[in-house]
Design a protein around this motif. Sequence first.
Motif, PDB file in Angstrom:
ATOM      1  N   PHE A   1       0.846  -1.193   0.000  1.00 51.12           N
ATOM      2  CA  PHE A   1       0.000   0.000   0.000  1.00 51.12           C
ATOM      3  C   PHE A   1       0.885   1.248   0.000  1.00 51.12           C
ATOM      4  CE2 PHE A   1      -0.005   2.142   4.190  1.00 51.12           C
ATOM      5  CZ  PHE A   1       0.831   1.279   4.891  1.00 51.12           C
ATOM      6  N   THR A   2       0.293   2.384  -0.354  1.00 47.40           N
ATOM      7  CA  THR A   2       1.033   3.639  -0.471  1.00 47.40           C
ATOM      8  C   THR A   2       0.229   4.769   0.164  1.00 47.40           C
ATOM      9  OG1 THR A   2       1.714   2.845  -2.658  1.00 47.40           O
ATOM     10  CG2 THR A   2       2.195   5.156  -2.144  1.00 47.40           C
ATOM     11  N   VAL A   3       0.904   5.638   0.882  1.00 46.37           N
ATOM     12  CA  VAL A   3       0.247   6.864   1.350  1.00 46.37           C
ATOM     13  C   VAL A   3       0.290   7.858   0.197  1.00 46.37           C
ATOM     14  CG1 VAL A   3       0.333   8.786   2.980  1.00 46.37           C
ATOM     15  CG2 VAL A   3       0.909   6.456   3.748  1.00 46.37           C
ATOM     16  N   ILE A   4      -0.874   8.296  -0.258  1.00 48.25           N
ATOM     17  CA  ILE A   4      -0.889   9.195  -1.422  1.00 48.25           C
ATOM     18  C   ILE A   4      -1.368  10.602  -1.075  1.00 48.25           C
ATOM     19  CG2 ILE A   4      -1.230   7.328  -3.107  1.00 48.25           C
ATOM     20  CD1 ILE A   4      -4.228   8.204  -3.182  1.00 48.25           C
ATOM     21  N   GLY A   5      -1.684  10.847   0.180  1.00 49.56           N
ATOM     22  CA  GLY A   5      -2.153  12.189   0.516  1.00 49.56           C
ATOM     23  C   GLY A   5      -2.660  12.255   1.940  1.00 49.56           C
ATOM     24  N   LYS A   6      -3.396  13.323   2.232  1.00 44.47           N
ATOM     25  CA  LYS A   6      -3.928  13.474   3.585  1.00 44.47           C
ATOM     26  C   LYS A   6      -5.313  14.126   3.533  1.00 44.47           C
ATOM     27  CE  LYS A   6      -1.730  17.946   4.244  1.00 44.47           C
ATOM     28  NZ  LYS A   6      -0.731  18.765   4.917  1.00 44.47           N
ATOM     29  N   ILE A   7      -6.070  13.863   4.574  1.00 44.41           N
ATOM     30  CA  ILE A   7      -7.388  14.476   4.729  1.00 44.41           C
ATOM     31  C   ILE A   7      -7.197  15.875   5.323  1.00 44.41           C
ATOM     32  CG2 ILE A   7      -9.606  14.314   5.964  1.00 44.41           C
ATOM     33  CD1 ILE A   7      -9.354  12.284   3.689  1.00 44.41           C
ATOM     34  N   THR A   8      -7.886  16.842   4.760  1.00 50.03           N
ATOM     35  CA  THR A   8      -7.728  18.230   5.211  1.00 50.03           C
ATOM     36  C   THR A   8      -9.096  18.839   5.512  1.00 50.03           C
ATOM     37  OG1 THR A   8      -8.048  19.238   3.051  1.00 50.03           O
ATOM     38  CG2 THR A   8      -5.811  18.495   3.574  1.00 50.03           C
ATOM     39  N   SER A   9      -9.078  19.963   6.190  1.00 51.42           N
ATOM     40  CA  SER A   9     -10.332  20.712   6.341  1.00 51.42           C
ATOM     41  C   SER A   9     -10.285  21.966   5.472  1.00 51.42           C
ATOM     42  CB  SER A   9     -10.538  21.101   7.803  1.00 51.42           C
ATOM     43  OG  SER A   9      -9.495  21.966   8.200  1.00 51.42           O
ATOM     44  N   GLU A  10      -9.133  22.192   4.813  1.00 48.57           N
ATOM     45  CA  GLU A  10      -8.946  23.425   4.047  1.00 48.57           C
ATOM     46  C   GLU A  10      -9.781  23.470   2.780  1.00 48.57           C
ATOM     47  OE1 GLU A  10      -4.556  24.566   3.695  1.00 48.57           O
ATOM     48  OE2 GLU A  10      -4.545  22.662   4.814  1.00 48.57           O
ATOM     49  N   TYR A  11      -9.981  22.314   2.173  1.00 44.90           N
ATOM     50  CA  TYR A  11     -10.678  22.274   0.894  1.00 44.90           C
ATOM     51  C   TYR A  11     -11.966  21.467   1.077  1.00 44.90           C
ATOM     52  CZ  TYR A  11      -5.744  23.027   0.129  1.00 44.90           C
ATOM     53  OH  TYR A  11      -4.471  23.480   0.237  1.00 44.90           O
ATOM     54  N   ASP A  12     -12.937  21.739   0.239  1.00 42.64           N
ATOM     55  CA  ASP A  12     -14.155  20.943   0.384  1.00 42.64           C
ATOM     56  C   ASP A  12     -14.261  19.856  -0.696  1.00 42.64           C
ATOM     57  OD1 ASP A  12     -14.730  22.539  -1.709  1.00 42.64           O
ATOM     58  OD2 ASP A  12     -16.504  23.494  -0.818  1.00 42.64           O
ATOM     59  N   ALA A  13     -13.187  19.639  -1.414  1.00 38.55           N
ATOM     60  CA  ALA A  13     -13.116  18.546  -2.392  1.00 38.55           C
ATOM     61  C   ALA A  13     -11.638  18.202  -2.550  1.00 38.55           C
ATOM     62  CB  ALA A  13     -13.709  18.996  -3.724  1.00 38.55           C
ATOM     63  N   PRO A  14     -11.322  17.054  -3.087  1.00 39.46           N
ATOM     64  CA  PRO A  14      -9.906  16.695  -3.233  1.00 39.46           C
ATOM     65  C   PRO A  14      -9.156  17.666  -4.148  1.00 39.46           C
ATOM     66  CG  PRO A  14     -11.287  14.751  -3.509  1.00 39.46           C
ATOM     67  CD  PRO A  14     -12.210  15.934  -3.476  1.00 39.46           C
ATOM     68  N   VAL A  15      -7.926  17.991  -3.777  1.00 38.79           N
ATOM     69  CA  VAL A  15      -7.014  18.743  -4.655  1.00 38.79           C
ATOM     70  C   VAL A  15      -5.721  17.938  -4.766  1.00 38.79           C
ATOM     71  CG1 VAL A  15      -7.952  21.007  -4.033  1.00 38.79           C
ATOM     72  CG2 VAL A  15      -6.007  20.065  -2.754  1.00 38.79           C
ATOM     73  N   MET A  16      -4.901  18.292  -5.753  1.00 42.37           N
ATOM     74  CA  MET A  16      -3.653  17.557  -5.937  1.00 42.37           C
ATOM     75  C   MET A  16      -2.485  18.525  -5.936  1.00 42.37           C
ATOM     76  SD  MET A  16      -2.639  14.748  -8.850  1.00 42.37           S
ATOM     77  CE  MET A  16      -2.624  15.879 -10.244  1.00 42.37           C
ATOM     78  N   GLN A  17      -1.439  18.139  -5.210  1.00 45.77           N
ATOM     79  CA  GLN A  17      -0.203  18.910  -5.227  1.00 45.77           C
ATOM     80  C   GLN A  17       0.725  18.278  -6.263  1.00 45.77           C
ATOM     81  OE1 GLN A  17       2.538  18.775  -1.811  1.00 45.77           O
ATOM     82  NE2 GLN A  17       2.194  20.994  -1.638  1.00 45.77           N
ATOM     83  N   THR A  18       1.097  19.061  -7.260  1.00 41.84           N
ATOM     84  CA  THR A  18       1.985  18.529  -8.302  1.00 41.84           C
ATOM     85  C   THR A  18       3.414  18.445  -7.787  1.00 41.84           C
ATOM     86  OG1 THR A  18       2.566  20.686  -9.189  1.00 41.84           O
ATOM     87  CG2 THR A  18       0.557  19.671 -10.061  1.00 41.84           C
ATOM     88  N   GLY A  19       4.261  17.827  -8.585  1.00 42.28           N
ATOM     89  CA  GLY A  19       5.679  17.723  -8.239  1.00 42.28           C
ATOM     90  C   GLY A  19       6.320  19.092  -8.016  1.00 42.28           C
TER      91      GLY A  19
END
Lengths: 343, 343
Positions: free
Chosen positions: B314-332
């Motif tokens: 398995f892989t950790v691919i991100g984190k749960i936040t309260s900042e956004y109300d939908a998923p966002v992606m951080q690019t390289g």
Amino acid sequence: MDQNNFRTIQSLGRKELINELMENSTVQKDTVINGVGDDAAVLACREGAYSLLSSETFMEGVDFDLTYTPLNHLGYKVASSAISDIYAMKGKPDSLLVNMALPNKLSVDMVKEIYKGIYSCGAEHDFQVVGGDLTASHQILSMSITCQGTVGEEEIVYRRGAQEGDAVCVTGDLGGAIAGLRILLREKEYWQDSQQQQFQPDLEDYEYVVQRQLVPFAQKKFIDTLEELKMLPSSMIDLTQGLVSELSNITDASDTGAMIYQAALPIALETRQVADEMKEDVDKYALYGGEDLEMLFTLKKEQVEQLADTFSNFTVIGKITSEYDAPVMQTGEGELVSFTEDN
Amino acid sequence: MDQNNFRTIQSLGRKELINELMENSTVQKDTVINGVGDDAAVLACREGAYSLLSSETFMEGVDFDLTYTPLNHLGYKVASSAISDIYAMKGKPDSLLVNMALPNKLSVDMVKEIYKGIYSCGAEHDFQVVGGDLTASHQILSMSITCQGTVGEEEIVYRRGAQEGDAVCVTGDLGGAIAGLRILLREKEYWQDSQQQQFQPDLEDYEYVVQRQLVPFAQKKFIDTLEELKMLPSSMIDLTQGLVSELSNITDASDTGAMIYQAALPIALETRQVADEMKEDVDKYALYGGEDLEMLFTLKKEQVEQLADTFSNFTVIGKITSEYDAPVMQTGEGELVSFTEDN
């Protein structure tokens, strides 16, 4: 593939096909009380009760025709058919899964109409829609409904319990659904011939049989009566495939024969009128018609009288025998006829 | 019907459509713990346990193509997809209902092949086929599978439990199933262009991705590991519709946002090679591809370490936040991108 080895699905009867498909099944779970072979699967549940599961699939062009089927009726009918299998084990429906493959010709509001029919059935029979799946379809609407229900361990009724001497009984009347289908198909043909844009069928004289075809009722009242009377039929099945086919299911499972009396077949006046108009044999409607969603069941003689005291909407149409290994029919003239192989 | 009022099914997202369809539902059963809105419906069962129900529908020409799908693979895949929903609640599958609408082009033995695939999945995952329904179809094979499973009351995992700070994790790798589909569609096109009678695709270099498309594995091993470790993810869902869509399901249900790291997306080498060959963006495969049947789940930080000690896939691919109300992606490059509306 060698064409000679291509066994068509039609070359096997329904039961043979299912038997062949089940051949390679290996897993046997402790929690499965009864798998394939009755109206619903029976699963272990809480102390004293079983959970029941049953599924029905309806394909446009095979099992229904949107030309003459109002969408809410369609929803009602598929739900009715699924819960009828739960009643056939003397269970009560709890929850429903609705699977649909949706073609583009249906709008959101048309799909909502289908659901309204399902909810209307749910309000009558007290089940909740708890899930399902939606996918797309190129042209054809396809629906699969799974119903989950519950039954007391001591109250479940299987197909396999019929015994020699039991009365063969049926609720309501027979052949109405096929009579309704005949009328609807005739009206459709008329409409197609006349090239009219708007289809305004004249169905006033055929209200009863058309309702039997489009909005069949599952037998809640009968099952409630059995519960009130604390009465258990020795066997029970719902009439989906037609009387001869379903009675064979009971006699096969119970390892008995059955004799039915032609003169006793309950047939509504309107069903007879349709058969007359079509110049067809109304007994064939009653014997092979299917989709009536009535209950076929067997009772001891004393139970027949007891049931008749509080519930009038059933008829004794024959008896379970050991003489024959498949159902036979006694005609009005006392002649015995056997039935051709059902599918 | 007024064409202006014809709202196409495509005009709504999947969730909106389901919400509209559920609008008119009135019956609420005490026995239904959780209805529509998670991977499976949750029903009251015996003391300490819930029963789970989930359905999947597959239509030929939409969800599968018999040109390149071996029939036993098809059976395996539809069964896998249905039980994957049970695993997504941390349950175990018990029984399966198989509904099929069968066109004439399939022989009895071809249908048996489909069942062999289902049984092979059943042997791996310990479920029993307990029923279903068969009907005819004019041209198109349609399949609906309902899976029933069980989960401990204290062990069930919903979509709705993700909390700020939780790690977003995924089993296996992403985008393989869609990469496999791309290859199969290319081979089909080649075959159709070349007018050959016999379709002999050259798939040797693409074994991994084609297997991901045709014979996807449900995540039994991962669920068994969670049980061994007595570990409960805070939320979980299986990857049927694609990562972005399923992560939105978690963040919507949990009322959070999420940030995923583009660089962390686990993608197999072969999946990358396919995207290169097709001149397509492999991250799109990973984000929107669907059908991978991997598990997407959220863990507390200490759980991540504990899981990694015994389970590496398995892989950790991100984190749960309260900042956004939908998923966002951080690019390289550290840039934040949001996703277009999924369907």
